[in-house]
Enzyme design. Structure first.
Site, PDB file in Angstrom:
ATOM      1  N   GLU A  48       0.859  -1.190   0.000  1.00 27.44           N
ATOM      2  CA  GLU A  48       0.000   0.000   0.000  1.00 27.44           C
ATOM      3  C   GLU A  48       0.892   1.235   0.000  1.00 27.44           C
ATOM      4  O   GLU A  48       1.579   1.500   0.985  1.00 27.44           O
ATOM      5  CB  GLU A  48      -0.882   0.018   1.246  1.00 27.44           C
ATOM      6  CG  GLU A  48      -2.270  -0.563   1.036  1.00 27.44           C
ATOM      7  CD  GLU A  48      -2.971   0.004  -0.194  1.00 27.44           C
ATOM      8  OE1 GLU A  48      -3.464  -0.809  -0.983  1.00 27.44           O
ATOM      9  OE2 GLU A  48      -3.016   1.231  -0.362  1.00 27.44           O
ATOM     10  N   SER A  49       0.841   1.970  -1.107  1.00 30.45           N
ATOM     11  CA  SER A  49       1.761   3.102  -1.232  1.00 30.45           C
ATOM     12  C   SER A  49       1.492   4.187  -0.189  1.00 30.45           C
ATOM     13  O   SER A  49       2.419   4.866   0.254  1.00 30.45           O
ATOM     14  CB  SER A  49       1.692   3.686  -2.645  1.00 30.45           C
ATOM     15  OG  SER A  49       0.372   4.035  -2.966  1.00 30.45           O
ATOM     16  N   CYS A  79       4.632  -1.964  -8.355  1.00 31.50           N
ATOM     17  CA  CYS A  79       3.230  -1.635  -8.049  1.00 31.50           C
ATOM     18  C   CYS A  79       3.170  -0.456  -7.063  1.00 31.50           C
ATOM     19  O   CYS A  79       3.392   0.680  -7.467  1.00 31.50           O
ATOM     20  CB  CYS A  79       2.521  -2.889  -7.560  1.00 31.50           C
ATOM     21  SG  CYS A  79       0.752  -2.828  -7.793  1.00 31.50           S
ATOM     22  N   ARG A 105      -3.584   5.820  -9.150  1.00 31.91           N
ATOM     23  CA  ARG A 105      -3.663   4.617  -8.299  1.00 31.91           C
ATOM     24  C   ARG A 105      -4.970   3.867  -8.547  1.00 31.91           C
ATOM     25  O   ARG A 105      -5.996   4.479  -8.808  1.00 31.91           O
ATOM     26  CB  ARG A 105      -3.580   5.003  -6.827  1.00 31.91           C
ATOM     27  CG  ARG A 105      -2.228   5.592  -6.434  1.00 31.91           C
ATOM     28  CD  ARG A 105      -2.171   5.884  -4.935  1.00 31.91           C
ATOM     29  NE  ARG A 105      -2.370   4.662  -4.185  1.00 31.91           N
ATOM     30  CZ  ARG A 105      -3.195   4.564  -3.130  1.00 31.91           C
ATOM     31  NH1 ARG A 105      -3.872   5.608  -2.720  1.00 31.91           N
ATOM     32  NH2 ARG A 105      -3.327   3.408  -2.512  1.00 31.91           N
ATOM     33  N   ILE A 138      -2.143  -6.673  -9.415  1.00 32.33           N
ATOM     34  CA  ILE A 138      -2.969  -6.654  -8.193  1.00 32.33           C
ATOM     35  C   ILE A 138      -3.252  -5.196  -7.818  1.00 32.33           C
ATOM     36  O   ILE A 138      -2.358  -4.481  -7.370  1.00 32.33           O
ATOM     37  CB  ILE A 138      -2.248  -7.350  -7.007  1.00 32.33           C
ATOM     38  CG1 ILE A 138      -1.825  -8.779  -7.379  1.00 32.33           C
ATOM     39  CG2 ILE A 138      -3.152  -7.359  -5.774  1.00 32.33           C
ATOM     40  CD1 ILE A 138      -0.906  -9.447  -6.354  1.00 32.33           C
ATOM     41  N   ARG A 139      -4.429  -4.767  -8.054  1.00 30.48           N
ATOM     42  CA  ARG A 139      -4.809  -3.360  -7.791  1.00 30.48           C
ATOM     43  C   ARG A 139      -3.697  -2.402  -8.241  1.00 30.48           C
ATOM     44  O   ARG A 139      -3.208  -1.564  -7.488  1.00 30.48           O
ATOM     45  CB  ARG A 139      -5.162  -3.151  -6.307  1.00 30.48           C
ATOM     46  CG  ARG A 139      -6.475  -3.817  -5.925  1.00 30.48           C
ATOM     47  CD  ARG A 139      -6.813  -3.641  -4.457  1.00 30.48           C
ATOM     48  NE  ARG A 139      -5.894  -4.352  -3.607  1.00 30.48           N
ATOM     49  CZ  ARG A 139      -4.968  -3.775  -2.832  1.00 30.48           C
ATOM     50  NH1 ARG A 139      -4.866  -2.469  -2.780  1.00 30.48           N
ATOM     51  NH2 ARG A 139      -4.168  -4.514  -2.112  1.00 30.48           N
ATOM     52  N   HIS A 174       3.702  -7.765 -10.654  1.00 31.31           N
ATOM     53  CA  HIS A 174       4.509  -8.384  -9.592  1.00 31.31           C
ATOM     54  C   HIS A 174       5.356  -9.552 -10.087  1.00 31.31           C
ATOM     55  O   HIS A 174       4.966 -10.716  -9.899  1.00 31.31           O
ATOM     56  CB  HIS A 174       3.587  -8.893  -8.485  1.00 31.31           C
ATOM     57  CG  HIS A 174       2.922  -7.824  -7.689  1.00 31.31           C
ATOM     58  ND1 HIS A 174       3.364  -7.448  -6.442  1.00 31.31           N
ATOM     59  CD2 HIS A 174       1.863  -7.038  -7.972  1.00 31.31           C
ATOM     60  CE1 HIS A 174       2.588  -6.474  -5.982  1.00 31.31           C
ATOM     61  NE2 HIS A 174       1.674  -6.216  -6.885  1.00 31.31           N
ATOM     62  N   GLU A 176       7.815 -10.913  -8.759  1.00 35.65           N
ATOM     63  CA  GLU A 176       8.256 -11.773  -7.646  1.00 35.65           C
ATOM     64  C   GLU A 176       7.267 -12.919  -7.407  1.00 35.65           C
ATOM     65  O   GLU A 176       7.587 -13.882  -6.721  1.00 35.65           O
ATOM     66  CB  GLU A 176       8.470 -10.948  -6.363  1.00 35.65           C
ATOM     67  CG  GLU A 176       7.214 -10.556  -5.607  1.00 35.65           C
ATOM     68  CD  GLU A 176       6.484  -9.349  -6.209  1.00 35.65           C
ATOM     69  OE1 GLU A 176       6.846  -8.924  -7.332  1.00 35.65           O
ATOM     70  OE2 GLU A 176       5.550  -8.845  -5.553  1.00 35.65           O
TER      71      GLU A 176
HETATM   72  N1  GLN Z   1      -3.119  -0.253  -4.889  1.00 35.86           N
HETATM   73  C1  GLN Z   1      -1.849  -0.178  -4.244  1.00 35.86           C
HETATM   74  C2  GLN Z   1      -1.368   1.250  -4.105  1.00 35.86           C
HETATM   75  O1  GLN Z   1      -1.709   2.091  -4.894  1.00 35.86           O
HETATM   76  C3  GLN Z   1      -0.808  -0.956  -4.993  1.00 35.86           C
HETATM   77  C4  GLN Z   1      -1.127  -2.427  -4.972  1.00 35.86           C
HETATM   78  C5  GLN Z   1       0.081  -3.294  -5.084  1.00 35.86           C
HETATM   79  O2  GLN Z   1       1.209  -2.910  -4.772  1.00 35.86           O
HETATM   80  N2  GLN Z   1      -0.152  -4.506  -5.497  1.00 35.86           N
HETATM   81  O3  GLN Z   1      -0.628   1.528  -3.213  1.00 35.86           O
END
Ligand code: GLN
Length: 190
Positions: A48-49, A79, A105, A138-139, A174, A176
């Site tokens: 989560e940034s 991400c 985001r 992922i998001r 991702h 990884e």
């Molecule tokens: N949605 C997250 C963000 O904006 C990033 C998601 C992720 O790192 N997989 O911080």
């Protein structure tokens, strides 16, 4: 031995260890500015940034990190990590501002909340990486625009998803979480 720092304030930093180990690299989990001085390069993981950005600020790591990157330390943001590196985030200033890209985001909405998408990455295919590469989103943030000096190595949904400027690289997916260590190998060569 090259020591790769894994920013360990929050998020998916542990998932990088098997790839780094398989490549013969050392790693160190970084949680303060002093730790930052003890590594050769740095991975800013997914997560989560907003949370990671707050911790970076609270632990007084923003300026030391920007300084190390300015001095040429290679850094890879994944991400949420890409969001932290960006110059512009959701129309406002980014946290580190070391990569001239503008990101939004969570811009792909629910349908792309979490999925795998095959993408072509010519620069890694040339080095023996799987092509197409199964990229896990992922998001993810969406890269809306890149500065003229930013190389776009791969796109998905027409948007840049793997970009690089000098020794700063970012992926909105991702690697990884995929068995292939080709991204880590590429990063180790920056
Ligand atoms: N949605 C997250 C963000 O904006 C990033 C998601 C992720 O790192 N997989 O911080």
């Amino acid at each position: 031995m090259t020591v790769v720092g894994l920013l360990g304030l929050q998020g998916a930093f542990l998932d990088h260890i098997r790839h780094l180990t398989s490549l013969g690299a050392g790693y160190r989990i970084i949680r303060d500015a002093a730790g930052l001085m003890a590594v050769d390069r740095l991975i800013i993981p997914g997560g989560e940034s907003t949370v990671m950005g707050k911790f970076l600020q609270e632990f007084r790591m923003i300026d030391p990190l920007r300084a190390r990157i300015a001095q040429g330390m290679p850094v890879w943001g994944i991400c949420a990590g890409a969001v932290l590196l960006a110059g512009t985030v959701d129309g406002g200033p980014g946290r580190l501002q070391v990569l001239p890209v503008s990101v939004a985001r969570n811009a792909y909405g629910r349908q792309l909340a979490s999925r795998e998408h095959d993408i072509d990455i010519p620069i890694l295919a040339a080095a023996g990486g799987a092509s197409p590469f199964p990229a896990v989103f992922i998001r993810s943030p969406r890269i809306l625009a890149v500065g003229p000096e930013v190389a776009v190595h791969a796109r998905a949904f027409k948007d840049p998803v793997f970009v690089q400027k000098g020794r700063v690289m970012a992926t909105t997916f991702h690697p990884e979480l995929t068995m292939d260590p080709v991204f880590h190998h590429y990063f180790m060569g920056l």
